[in-house]
Design a protein around this motif. Structure first.
Motif, short mmCIF file in Angstrom:
data_model
loop_
_atom_site.label_atom_id
_atom_site.label_comp_id
_atom_site.label_asym_id
_atom_site.label_seq_id
_atom_site.Cartn_x
_atom_site.Cartn_y
_atom_site.Cartn_z
N PRO A 58 -11.61 -2.22 -10.70
CA PRO A 58 -10.24 -2.22 -10.15
C PRO A 58 -9.19 -1.80 -11.18
O PRO A 58 -8.24 -1.08 -10.84
CB PRO A 58 -10.05 -3.67 -9.70
CG PRO A 58 -11.43 -4.18 -9.46
CD PRO A 58 -12.28 -3.51 -10.50
N VAL A 59 -9.35 -2.26 -12.41
CA VAL A 59 -8.40 -1.88 -13.46
C VAL A 59 -8.51 -0.38 -13.75
O VAL A 59 -7.50 0.30 -13.95
CB VAL A 59 -8.66 -2.69 -14.76
CG1 VAL A 59 -7.73 -2.23 -15.87
CG2 VAL A 59 -8.47 -4.17 -14.49
N GLY A 60 -9.74 0.13 -13.78
CA GLY A 60 -9.93 1.55 -14.02
C GLY A 60 -9.28 2.41 -12.96
O GLY A 60 -8.61 3.41 -13.26
N VAL A 61 -9.46 2.02 -11.71
CA VAL A 61 -8.83 2.77 -10.60
C VAL A 61 -7.32 2.69 -10.69
O VAL A 61 -6.61 3.68 -10.50
CB VAL A 61 -9.33 2.21 -9.25
CG1 VAL A 61 -8.56 2.86 -8.09
CG2 VAL A 61 -10.83 2.45 -9.08
N MET A 62 -6.82 1.50 -11.02
CA MET A 62 -5.37 1.32 -11.12
C MET A 62 -4.77 2.23 -12.18
O MET A 62 -3.77 2.91 -11.95
CB MET A 62 -5.04 -0.14 -11.45
CG MET A 62 -3.54 -0.39 -11.61
SD MET A 62 -3.19 -2.01 -12.30
CE MET A 62 -3.75 -1.79 -13.98
N ILE A 63 -5.39 2.26 -13.36
CA ILE A 63 -4.82 3.05 -14.44
C ILE A 63 -4.90 4.54 -14.14
O ILE A 63 -4.00 5.31 -14.50
CB ILE A 63 -5.50 2.72 -15.79
CG1 ILE A 63 -4.74 3.38 -16.95
CG2 ILE A 63 -6.93 3.14 -15.81
CD1 ILE A 63 -3.30 2.97 -17.06
N ILE A 64 -5.94 4.98 -13.46
CA ILE A 64 -6.05 6.40 -13.09
C ILE A 64 -4.84 6.81 -12.24
O ILE A 64 -4.17 7.81 -12.53
CB ILE A 64 -7.35 6.66 -12.32
CG1 ILE A 64 -8.56 6.58 -13.26
CG2 ILE A 64 -7.31 8.02 -11.62
CD1 ILE A 64 -9.89 6.61 -12.55
N PHE A 65 -4.56 6.04 -11.22
CA PHE A 65 -3.46 6.42 -10.32
C PHE A 65 -2.09 6.05 -10.89
O PHE A 65 -1.09 6.68 -10.54
CB PHE A 65 -3.67 5.78 -8.94
CG PHE A 65 -4.73 6.47 -8.14
CD1 PHE A 65 -4.42 7.58 -7.37
CD2 PHE A 65 -6.05 6.06 -8.20
CE1 PHE A 65 -5.41 8.26 -6.66
CE2 PHE A 65 -7.05 6.72 -7.48
CZ PHE A 65 -6.72 7.82 -6.71
N ALA A 66 -2.04 5.07 -11.79
CA ALA A 66 -0.77 4.77 -12.47
C ALA A 66 -0.39 5.91 -13.39
O ALA A 66 0.78 6.32 -13.45
CB ALA A 66 -0.90 3.47 -13.25
N PRO A 270 -4.42 -1.67 -7.59
CA PRO A 270 -4.96 -0.31 -7.41
C PRO A 270 -4.52 0.34 -6.10
O PRO A 270 -4.19 1.53 -6.07
CB PRO A 270 -6.48 -0.53 -7.43
CG PRO A 270 -6.69 -1.82 -8.16
CD PRO A 270 -5.51 -2.65 -7.80
N VAL A 271 -4.47 -0.46 -5.04
CA VAL A 271 -4.07 0.07 -3.73
C VAL A 271 -2.61 0.52 -3.76
O VAL A 271 -2.25 1.57 -3.22
CB VAL A 271 -4.30 -0.99 -2.63
CG1 VAL A 271 -3.74 -0.52 -1.30
CG2 VAL A 271 -5.78 -1.32 -2.50
N LEU A 272 -1.75 -0.27 -4.40
CA LEU A 272 -0.34 0.09 -4.49
C LEU A 272 -0.16 1.44 -5.18
O LEU A 272 0.60 2.30 -4.72
CB LEU A 272 0.43 -0.99 -5.25
CG LEU A 272 0.75 -2.28 -4.47
CD1 LEU A 272 1.30 -3.34 -5.42
CD2 LEU A 272 1.75 -2.01 -3.36
N PHE A 273 -0.86 1.64 -6.28
CA PHE A 273 -0.71 2.90 -7.01
C PHE A 273 -1.31 4.07 -6.26
O PHE A 273 -0.77 5.18 -6.29
CB PHE A 273 -1.32 2.77 -8.41
CG PHE A 273 -0.39 2.18 -9.43
CD1 PHE A 273 0.73 2.89 -9.85
CD2 PHE A 273 -0.61 0.93 -9.96
CE1 PHE A 273 1.60 2.37 -10.78
CE2 PHE A 273 0.25 0.39 -10.90
CZ PHE A 273 1.36 1.11 -11.31
#
Length: 447
Positions: A58-66, A270-273
């Motif tokens: 989840p953190v990895g997905v979040m940072i990708i889209f952030a 992650p969903v927000l980003f």
């Protein structure tokens, strides 16, 4: 045996990255694999690594889209007016910039989430540092200190774990350390002032004659080898939102909604980003060709950060799966002599910050802390004292330096610095935060 292998894994990893013998990515993957094989975990090693990857996914997905989102907003010029206003307010003075960085980091940290703090603060302040030519290690260091001391808040991860492990509420664990925390905040501002003063001596107070041109998106790869004045990475060199007021204010509204959503946890981060980036990409770049150009322009940045996060998952997955962390916890407790148990609160407080480099928060607060608290209780000490001492550094002031937390890689990735440089630069000052808070906590009777 397991404890020795665990400590050897951590030690060799730190030496490897600080001496720059290998990249952080290689060290995060190969060093634990080698020691995992030595621990006899060969048949299960793959599952351990996959479990670690799943945990940080989840953190990895979040940072990708952030990275993609804030990169897009910087490319189209959303932050240019804000940076111009900040530059006018600080009048090109690095001292004021450093103090503003510390204040912003601590304010954003009120939500108790390190990743959010790093994403918002670095994205807001990095263009200022680029424009003035300030050292990016100063940026990552100040944000590290501010986020660390604020992570003591009772809704932060370490204090929540301490309360759960000791079965005590925040009025017992947190409230008595408030004076120490306030001292820590004052220390952070002092250090920020000193860093700013040093940058002022190096750069002077910069006179800004030209309009501000914000640098490339707040992503790592574009700056790891670049200068502060690297040209922006927007499409065709055009800051399209600056020439379209309707588009500009749409981006403002979308970003405000995103930040509110982050702070209130309206949806998983992650969903927000993912949602915000998809909307922003479509509105700012309606043509498919432009969307592809934007994605390609930030591909290297995304790969740089996301690969380190997944590699960190392998690192912690192997240490946890092989039971090395549990063995290290038992070994740490066993070496404390009986005569020193009476001084346990002070010992734990002083060692709490460095131990963030060795123990995950779960391993320390649910593995080490209960044993130490029980030992203190048998000698007539209140076990809560051990919990208060622990939160003065263990994954509070220490978490933004620890390779065992994924958010550390968000901080260094967005700042464009290496983990080894970041640790060497800020470790003494972060340890100083813990020492200052320990002294105040002891003086006020909190420990």
């Amino acid at each position: 045996m397991l404890a020795a292998l665990g400590f050897a894994t951590i030690t060799i990893f730190l030496i490897a990255i600080m001496t720059k013998r290998v990249s952080v990515l290689v060290a995060l993957v190969l060093i634990p694999v080698v020691f995992g094989l030595l621990a006899g975990a060969g048949p299960d090693l793959g599952k351990m690594m996959l479990d670690g990857i799943i945990k940080v996914a989840p953190v990895g997905v979040m940072i990708i889209f952030a990275v993609l989102y804030f990169g897009l907003m910087l490319d189209v010029g959303l932050f240019d007016p804000m940076v111009s206003a900040l530059l006018k307010a600080v009048k090109g003075d690095p001292v004021k910039v450093a103090l503003a960085t510390a204040a912003l980091a601590m304010i954003v940290s009120l939500d108790g989430d390190g990743a959010t703090t790093f994403l918002i603060t670095i994205s807001a302040m990095l263009p200022l540092y680029q424009r003035l030519g300030m050292d990016r290690l100063v940026l990552s260091g100040i944000v590290c200190l501010g986020a660390g001391v604020m992570n003591i808040l009772p809704w932060g991860g370490p204090t929540v774990r301490a309360m759960a492990a000791l079965k005590a509420d925040s009025s017992v664990v947190f409230n008595p350390v408030v004076p120490a925390m306030l001292a820590g905040i004052a220390w952070v501002l002092f250090v920020a002032f000193m860093f700013g003063l040093r940058e002022r001596r190096r750069l002077g107070v910069v006179t800004l004659h030209q309009p501000v041109s914000v640098g490339a998106a707040a992503t790592p790869a574009s700056r790891l080898g670049g200068d502060a004045g690297d040209p922006p990475g927007d499409l065709d060199g055009k800051k399209i939102a600056l020439g379209n007021p309707l588009l500009f204010w749409f981006n403002v509204a979308l970003t405000v909604v995103l930040i509110i959503g982050l702070l209130m946890s309206l949806l998983p981060l992650p969903v927000l980003f993912i949602l915000a980036f998809s909307i922003a990409l479509l509105v700012n770049y309606p043509r498919w060709e432009d969307q592809q150009k934007h994605l390609v322009s930030h591909a290297s940045s995304v790969v740089t950060v996301s690969t380190m996060i997944f590699a960190a998952g392998i690192f912690t997955g192997v240490l946890t799966g092989t039971k090395m962390i549990e063995a290290m916890a038992s070994a740490t407790v066993s070496v404390i002599p009986d005569a020193a148990v009476g001084y346990l609160p002070i010992i734990v407080a002083v060692l709490s910050m460095p131990l963030s480099l060795v123990f995950t928060p779960d391993a320390f607060y649910f593995g080490v802390l209960p044993v130490l608290a029980h030992a203190a209780s048998t000698l007539g000490l209140d076990p809560v004292l051990i919990g208060r001492a622990a939160i003065l550094g263990q994954m509070t002031t220490g978490f933004p330096l620890s390779p065992l937390t994924a958010s550390t890689f968000i901080l260094i990735g967005l700042s464009g610095v290496t983990l080894g440089d970041h640790q060497r630069f800020i470790f003494p000052w972060a340890f100083g935060t813990t020492l200052v808070m320990t002294a105040v906590a002891y003086a006020t009777g909190a420990i």
